[in-house]
Design a protein around this motif. Sequence first.
Motif, mmCIF file in Angstrom:
data_model
loop_
_atom_site.group_PDB
_atom_site.id
_atom_site.type_symbol
_atom_site.label_atom_id
_atom_site.label_comp_id
_atom_site.label_asym_id
_atom_site.label_seq_id
_atom_site.Cartn_x
_atom_site.Cartn_y
_atom_site.Cartn_z
ATOM 1 N N ASN A 142 -3.673 -17.788 79.462
ATOM 2 C CA ASN A 142 -3.308 -16.903 80.571
ATOM 3 C C ASN A 142 -2.257 -17.578 81.459
ATOM 4 N N TYR A 143 -1.231 -16.825 81.854
ATOM 5 C CA TYR A 143 -0.069 -17.366 82.560
ATOM 6 C C TYR A 143 -0.453 -18.062 83.869
ATOM 7 N N GLU A 144 -1.380 -17.454 84.613
ATOM 8 C CA GLU A 144 -1.762 -18.046 85.906
ATOM 9 C C GLU A 144 -2.480 -19.378 85.701
ATOM 10 N N TYR A 145 -3.170 -19.487 84.602
ATOM 11 C CA TYR A 145 -3.942 -20.707 84.310
ATOM 12 C C TYR A 145 -2.989 -21.849 83.965
ATOM 13 N N LEU A 146 -2.029 -21.565 83.073
ATOM 14 C CA LEU A 146 -1.067 -22.606 82.658
ATOM 15 C C LEU A 146 0.112 -21.957 81.931
ATOM 16 N N HIS A 147 1.329 -22.273 82.411
ATOM 17 C CA HIS A 147 2.507 -21.795 81.675
ATOM 18 C C HIS A 147 3.585 -22.866 81.610
ATOM 19 N N ALA A 148 3.202 -24.110 81.924
ATOM 20 C CA ALA A 148 4.177 -25.223 81.927
ATOM 21 C C ALA A 148 3.713 -26.290 80.946
ATOM 22 N N LEU A 197 1.628 -29.262 85.228
ATOM 23 C CA LEU A 197 0.456 -28.382 85.278
ATOM 24 C C LEU A 197 0.743 -27.062 85.985
ATOM 25 N N LYS A 198 1.518 -27.139 87.054
ATOM 26 C CA LYS A 198 1.740 -25.929 87.857
ATOM 27 C C LYS A 198 3.076 -25.277 87.508
ATOM 28 N N GLU A 199 4.122 -26.086 87.600
ATOM 29 C CA GLU A 199 5.462 -25.581 87.318
ATOM 30 C C GLU A 199 6.099 -26.496 86.285
ATOM 31 N N GLU A 200 7.017 -25.965 85.507
ATOM 32 C CA GLU A 200 7.744 -26.789 84.560
ATOM 33 C C GLU A 200 8.825 -27.547 85.334
#
Length: 288
Positions: free
Chosen positions: A112-118, A189-192
């Motif tokens: 899920n994107y909010e969980y992790l996208h970086a 973890l939060k942002e790339e």
Amino acid sequence: MNLYINQLQKKADFKEAIYAGDIFLNTELRAAKELCAFAQESITAAFNGETNHQALHTLMPVEEFVVLVTRLKGQFTNSQRAKELILSFIDEIGVDPREYIFDVPRIRVVPNYEYLHAGVSYAYKPHRDTWYGSVDCQINTWMPVHTISPDQTMMINGGYFDVPVKNTSSEWSLNDWISNQRHKAKENLKEEARVHPVPLEAINTASEVRVAGNTGDMLIFSGSHLHGTVPNHTQQTRFSVDFRLMHLDDLKHQRGAINVDSACPDVGAGFKDYFHAHDFSNFQGIQQ
Ligand SMILES: O=C(O)CCC(=O)C(=O)O
Ligand SMILES: [Fe+2]
């Protein structure tokens, strides 16, 4: 652009079709199903026996998830089994493994994107692999490990195959990525925080295709297509497997897809990660 269904092994000139932007979808490849079965075993092992793969992000804090995904990726990518299955794939489609090299196989984990996208689960913005230093003759494969929906998949935006997109590839270095950036994935973890080659203009999604397949349904397409990760706003983690093939003679003779906008300064810096398909020896680059 044409879409061929289950014809990869029937079309002697499939490379040329791929270089022209055609896409193949093969749903009946034994090697692809076996690669996904191996991916499923690897996920279960990396996550300490948990078999509810698509719910993994709901079962642990993201910090732990990143550690286990890092372990999974290392084991999968470096395994002998994945290499053997790439060779099985090459045999199954009826081409000569002596003529091909492959890039290490990868397993992508898109929760899920909010969980992790970086980081280990970086959601790729629209890109061509050539922006990342791939060669024009790169043939990409991609397949979901479990059944997926269109909002969890990878998109291909076919209309841009021969249409330039303003992008930052000229300022991006594959050497720097390999030496200094790649290993920092688990720190994001939060942002790339790592810089990727990205579009500098809005992308028209009119010709975007999102293929939602089942386990081992394989897409085969030119790495020069504009493609990217569909942000996963579902509650199901997506796992996919991909690897890349290059035909040695086409590489030597610089055949492949048209380059409309890629300007990565160190194309080929990744050659040392490639293997000869017939004996898994390391590719040493092109002897001129
Ligand atoms: O799996 C994704 O979302 C992106 C994969 C990708 O960019 C690739 O396989 O080249
Ligand atoms: Fe890509």
